[in-house]
Design an enzyme around this catalytic site. Structure first.
Site, mmCIF file in Angstrom:
data_model
loop_
_atom_site.group_PDB
_atom_site.id
_atom_site.type_symbol
_atom_site.label_atom_id
_atom_site.label_comp_id
_atom_site.label_asym_id
_atom_site.label_seq_id
_atom_site.Cartn_x
_atom_site.Cartn_y
_atom_site.Cartn_z
ATOM 1 N N ASP A 107 0.826 -1.209 0.000
ATOM 2 C CA ASP A 107 0.000 0.000 0.000
ATOM 3 C C ASP A 107 0.858 1.255 0.000
ATOM 4 O OD1 ASP A 107 -2.092 1.757 0.102
ATOM 5 O OD2 ASP A 107 -2.682 1.300 2.164
ATOM 6 N N ASP A 287 -1.615 5.311 -6.313
ATOM 7 C CA ASP A 287 -1.979 4.528 -5.132
ATOM 8 C C ASP A 287 -2.204 3.066 -5.483
ATOM 9 O OD1 ASP A 287 -2.864 3.803 -2.552
ATOM 10 O OD2 ASP A 287 -4.944 4.240 -3.083
#
Length: 418
Positions: A107, A287
């Site tokens: 992440d 992201d």
């Protein structure tokens, strides 16, 4: 966003070395460290990718609006219940001595590393419990527990000593995975510890650099499009890049100064559909934790009109075969360089339609509405449907994000997978 001085866990390192004097890092002259990552699609039931990703976007904006949020402050969690990860990329790391292997989500939109949602944390001789509790809330779930310092191992016995690791007592939204490897800017960890609410936690990348394991404080990511529910086809490189994973040169763009995107791996970008501009130059983020490619609501409305797509029961735009034949490329302009997101790149892999409640011949688009109009300061999220087509570099030291084409930028596997 990136503090000049990183908090060093000196005491933890000394204690870890004392507890087991044979632990050390073999010097590799700063050579990059590469980990393989696996893509997994949750096929246990149907899910709405748009709702999930919009909830994540809302959570990211809420965190960025007040980066020094009080411990466990309500309001960060999105408007939907926590759900299992729909699509994710994972890596395996080892923690402790003797080591336990954990499968962690990759992440770039968060910076805490934690375990315990699946495989329980096993304390060993290198585990040092701190005085802090930890709580992290995401738009799609949350965790709370206790912060430890421990040895974290990557490939070939390369170690990070005294890595701050959250150990979950409870968590939601992360079934079938053991936790998260957070590699975003470390300021995102401020407010996640208690009582040390103003302390930033060094990421794994930070510690690899500060402990002289890697020569550059950066991480590079290679993903590939796939038509399989589970496959190991990604790669994360700490401290450098892998030239076999990209073609041409890497364009390093400065981080945006626009809030709230500036709190993340944020860049300035414009988007056009063919020759039609649908999003003027604005700020957004890159992201890995977002599945789709999200754009501001007004840009999405134009995109829907230009493609002729209709909202399907999956939440995604659906088009016909004739409309796909006429589908133009999207061009993402970053730092004066165009990145072509082809018609095939805009299509959800048709071989995986069943995982999202579609039929094999359906054609769904992976570009979706972020849920807010342009001008919000975070007007797009280039999620991993975008990153499957472009190599990405996240450079802490120079405050830049790099992008490059790959051998898969123009792949046609998504449409032709049935």
């Amino acid at each position: 966003m990136f503090p000049g001085a990183i908090l060093l866990t000196t005491v933890a390192l000394a204690l870890a070395a004392t507890a087991n004097p044979i632990l050390y890092n073999p010097r590799r002259s700063g050579a990059p460290i590469t980990l393989k990552s696996a893509k997994r699609v949750n096929a246990t039931g149907t899910f709405n990718l748009v709702v999930r990703d919009q909830a994540r976007a809302k959570g990211l904006k809420a965190k960025a609006a007040n980066p020094k949020l009080a411990f466990k402050q309500a309001g960060i969690v999105g408007s939907i219940p926590a759900t299992n990860q729909a699509v994710d990329y994972t890596v395996e790391v080892q923690i402790g001595n003797p080591p336990t292997t954990y499968t962690l989500l990759v992440d770039t939109g968060s910076s805490n590393t934690w375990v315990g949602s699946g495989q329980s944390f096993i304390e060993t001789s290198t585990s040092i419990q701190t005085n802090d509790q930890v709580a992290v809330q995401y738009g799609i779930g949350d965790m709370q527990g206790t912060e430890f310092n421990d040895k974290l191992s990557l490939d070939a016995g390369l170690n990070v000593f005294g890595q701050s690791i959250g150990v979950a007592i409870s968590s939601s939204g992360f079934d079938d995975v053991d936790g998260i490897l957070g590699i975003g800017p470390n300021d995102l960890t401020i407010g996640t510890l208690s009582p040390d609410t103003t302390t930033a936690i060094p990421t794994v990348t930070d510690n690899l650099f500060s402990q002289a394991v890697i020569s550059q404080n950066q991480v590079a990511i290679s993903f590939e499009p796939t038509v399989d529910l589970s496959v190991q086809n990604g790669e994360i490189t700490f401290g450098g890049t892998d030239s076999s994973k990209f073609v041409g040169s890497i364009n390093l763009a400065p981080l945006t100064t626009t809030q709230p995107a500036a709190n993340f791996w944020g860049i300035d970008q414009s988007i056009r559909f063919g020759n039609t501009q649908i999003l003027q130059t604005t700020a957004g983020i890159v992201d890995t934790g977002t599945t789709l490619t999200l754009i501001a609501s007004d840009a999405f409305a134009q995109y829907q009109t230009l493609t002729g797509g209709v909202i399907s029961s999956t939440g995604l735009l659906q088009i016909s075969s004739a409309q796909f034949s006429a589908l133009k490329s999207l061009f993402f302009t970053v730092n004066n360089v165009d990145y072509e997101f082809t018609a095939d790149a805009q299509v959800w892999p048709r071989a995986l339609n069943g995982a999202i409640g579609g039929q094999p011949d359906d054609i769904f688009l992976v570009v979706a509405d972020i849920g807010t109009p342009s001008g919000s300061g975070l007007d797009f999220i280039n999620g991993f449907t975008f990153l499957e087509r472009f190599y990405s570099v996240f450079d802490t030291a120079n405050k830049k994000v790099g992008l490059a084409n790959t051998p898969f930028t123009r792949a046609t596997t998504n449409f032709n997978s049935v």
